[in-house]
Design a protein around this motif. Structure first.
Motif, PDB file in Angstrom:
ATOM      1  N   GLY A   1      -2.135  -1.875   2.506  1.00  0.00           N
ATOM      2  CA  GLY A   1      -1.716  -3.090   3.400  1.00  0.00           C
ATOM      3  C   GLY A   1      -0.904  -4.463   2.916  1.00  0.00           C
ATOM      4  N   GLU A   2      -1.074  -5.084   3.548  1.00  0.00           N
ATOM      5  CA  GLU A   2      -0.715  -6.640   3.084  1.00  0.00           C
ATOM      6  C   GLU A   2      -1.278  -7.492   3.134  1.00  0.00           C
ATOM      7  N   LEU A   3      -1.695  -8.650   2.688  1.00  0.00           N
ATOM      8  CA  LEU A   3      -2.450  -9.934   3.079  1.00  0.00           C
ATOM      9  C   LEU A   3      -0.972 -10.659   3.063  1.00  0.00           C
TER      10      LEU A   3
ATOM     11  N   GLY B   1      -1.625 -20.962  -5.335  1.00  0.00           N
ATOM     12  CA  GLY B   1      -2.955 -20.590  -5.731  1.00  0.00           C
ATOM     13  C   GLY B   1      -2.725 -18.996  -5.639  1.00  0.00           C
ATOM     14  N   LEU B   2      -1.554 -18.315  -5.572  1.00  0.00           N
ATOM     15  CA  LEU B   2      -1.019 -16.681  -5.820  1.00  0.00           C
ATOM     16  C   LEU B   2      -0.715 -16.814  -7.202  1.00  0.00           C
ATOM     17  N   ARG B   3      -1.282 -17.953  -7.655  1.00  0.00           N
ATOM     18  CA  ARG B   3      -0.151 -17.493  -9.166  1.00  0.00           C
ATOM     19  C   ARG B   3      -0.318 -16.635  -9.830  1.00  0.00           C
ATOM     20  N   ASP B   4      -1.718 -16.574 -10.524  1.00  0.00           N
ATOM     21  CA  ASP B   4      -2.424 -15.725 -11.837  1.00  0.00           C
ATOM     22  C   ASP B   4      -3.161 -14.376 -11.233  1.00  0.00           C
ATOM     23  N   ILE B   5      -2.869 -14.126 -10.110  1.00  0.00           N
ATOM     24  CA  ILE B   5      -2.811 -12.916  -9.223  1.00  0.00           C
ATOM     25  C   ILE B   5      -1.472 -12.401 -10.194  1.00  0.00           C
ATOM     26  N   GLN B   6      -1.953 -10.497 -10.601  1.00  0.00           N
ATOM     27  CA  GLN B   6      -1.486  -9.792 -11.380  1.00  0.00           C
ATOM     28  C   GLN B   6      -1.825  -8.397 -10.972  1.00  0.00           C
ATOM     29  N   VAL B   7      -0.525  -7.822 -10.296  1.00  0.00           N
ATOM     30  CA  VAL B   7      -0.316  -6.467 -10.228  1.00  0.00           C
ATOM     31  C   VAL B   7      -0.866  -5.261 -10.986  1.00  0.00           C
ATOM     32  N   GLY B   8      -1.782  -4.525 -10.147  1.00  0.00           N
ATOM     33  CA  GLY B   8      -3.042  -3.837 -11.319  1.00  0.00           C
ATOM     34  C   GLY B   8      -5.016  -4.968 -10.662  1.00  0.00           C
TER      35      GLY B   8
ATOM     36  N   LEU C   1      -1.055  -3.637  -5.596  1.00  0.00           N
ATOM     37  CA  LEU C   1      -0.509  -2.796  -5.941  1.00  0.00           C
ATOM     38  C   LEU C   1       1.267  -3.930  -6.091  1.00  0.00           C
ATOM     39  N   GLU C   2       1.987  -5.272  -5.130  1.00  0.00           N
ATOM     40  CA  GLU C   2       2.972  -5.483  -5.512  1.00  0.00           C
ATOM     41  C   GLU C   2       2.409  -6.906  -5.387  1.00  0.00           C
ATOM     42  N   LYS C   3       3.303  -8.029  -5.883  1.00  0.00           N
ATOM     43  CA  LYS C   3       3.189  -9.395  -4.851  1.00  0.00           C
ATOM     44  C   LYS C   3       4.683  -9.551  -4.980  1.00  0.00           C
ATOM     45  N   ASN C   4       4.975 -10.432  -3.746  1.00  0.00           N
ATOM     46  CA  ASN C   4       6.465 -10.951  -3.531  1.00  0.00           C
ATOM     47  C   ASN C   4       5.819 -12.414  -3.155  1.00  0.00           C
ATOM     48  N   GLY C   5       6.348 -13.115  -3.458  1.00  0.00           N
ATOM     49  CA  GLY C   5       5.819 -14.862  -2.847  1.00  0.00           C
ATOM     50  C   GLY C   5       4.668 -14.911  -2.356  1.00  0.00           C
ATOM     51  N   CYS C   6       4.336 -14.561  -0.930  1.00  0.00           N
ATOM     52  CA  CYS C   6       2.910 -15.081  -0.689  1.00  0.00           C
ATOM     53  C   CYS C   6       2.455 -14.407  -0.389  1.00  0.00           C
ATOM     54  N   VAL C   7       3.057 -12.508  -0.468  1.00  0.00           N
ATOM     55  CA  VAL C   7       2.822 -11.849   0.036  1.00  0.00           C
ATOM     56  C   VAL C   7       1.931 -10.946  -0.838  1.00  0.00           C
ATOM     57  N   LEU C   8       0.845  -9.847  -0.580  1.00  0.00           N
ATOM     58  CA  LEU C   8       0.528  -9.223  -1.252  1.00  0.00           C
ATOM     59  C   LEU C   8       0.161  -8.271  -0.913  1.00  0.00           C
ATOM     60  N   LYS C   9       0.348  -6.675  -1.740  1.00  0.00           N
ATOM     61  CA  LYS C   9       0.892  -5.229  -1.141  1.00  0.00           C
ATOM     62  C   LYS C   9      -0.930  -4.856  -1.898  1.00  0.00           C
ATOM     63  N   VAL C  10      -1.735  -4.228  -0.654  1.00  0.00           N
ATOM     64  CA  VAL C  10      -2.712  -3.772  -1.732  1.00  0.00           C
ATOM     65  C   VAL C  10      -3.180  -2.674  -1.359  1.00  0.00           C
ATOM     66  N   LYS C  11      -4.335  -2.016  -1.801  1.00  0.00           N
ATOM     67  CA  LYS C  11      -4.444  -0.638  -1.855  1.00  0.00           C
ATOM     68  C   LYS C  11      -6.064  -0.172  -1.440  1.00  0.00           C
ATOM     69  N   GLY C  12      -7.089   0.208  -0.719  1.00  0.00           N
ATOM     70  CA  GLY C  12      -8.257   0.122  -0.431  1.00  0.00           C
ATOM     71  C   GLY C  12      -8.742  -0.816   1.009  1.00  0.00           C
TER      72      GLY C  12
END
Length: 139
Positions: free
Chosen positions: A29-31, A40-47, A100-111
């Motif tokens: 899903g997405e956050l 504030g999401l700048r340093d969040i990395q895929v994986g 899984l992915e980061k696109n601007g202010c949207v994080l695609k996440v699993k779990g």
């Protein structure tokens, strides 16, 4: 004392029902974080794994009859503070999700184990304690 929290964003998922606990969920899903907080999401990395704190916004009001509950996967009553039930004195949940992915202010996440529209209160890094993981690399 009264606390007031404002969501930093909302969870979105196409899951038909309430997904299982994050530790066994494969739901993607997405956050969607508020645009003014994107920096504030700048340093969040895929994986990376992140800890997401959220509000069980659909839970009914808590009452003392819910201090002991029988989880669906157990055959015994357990105290509310020893289980992950959404029926809590303060309806706050926590999940550890994979980015899984980061696109601007949207994080695609699993779990995901949240329903669509769940208010996200905070995101924190997932830190593994060195004492719990002997092979954890030195910094």
């Amino acid at each position: 004392m009264k606390l007031e929290l404002e969501p930093i964003g909302f969870a979105h998922t196409d899951a038909a029902g309430v997904p299982r606990h994050w530790s066994v969920s494969d739901v993607v899903g997405e956050l969607r974080i508020r645009p003014e907080l994107e920096t504030g999401l700048r340093d969040i990395q895929v994986g990376q794994r992140i800890v997401v704190i959220f509000h069980f916004h659909k839970s009914p009001p808590f009452h003392s009859g819910r201090l002991l509950q029988t989880p669906p996967h157990r055959n015994e009553e357990l105290g509310v503070f020893s289980i992950c039930s959404p029926h809590r004195p303060n309806p706050v949940g926590m999940s550890v999700l994979e980015v899984l992915e980061k696109n601007g202010c949207v994080l695609k996440v699993k779990g995901m184990d949240m329903i669509d529209g769940t208010p996200v209160l905070d995101i924190k890094p997932h830190i593994v304690a060195k004492r719990d993981c002997p092979s954890y690399p030195e910094r």
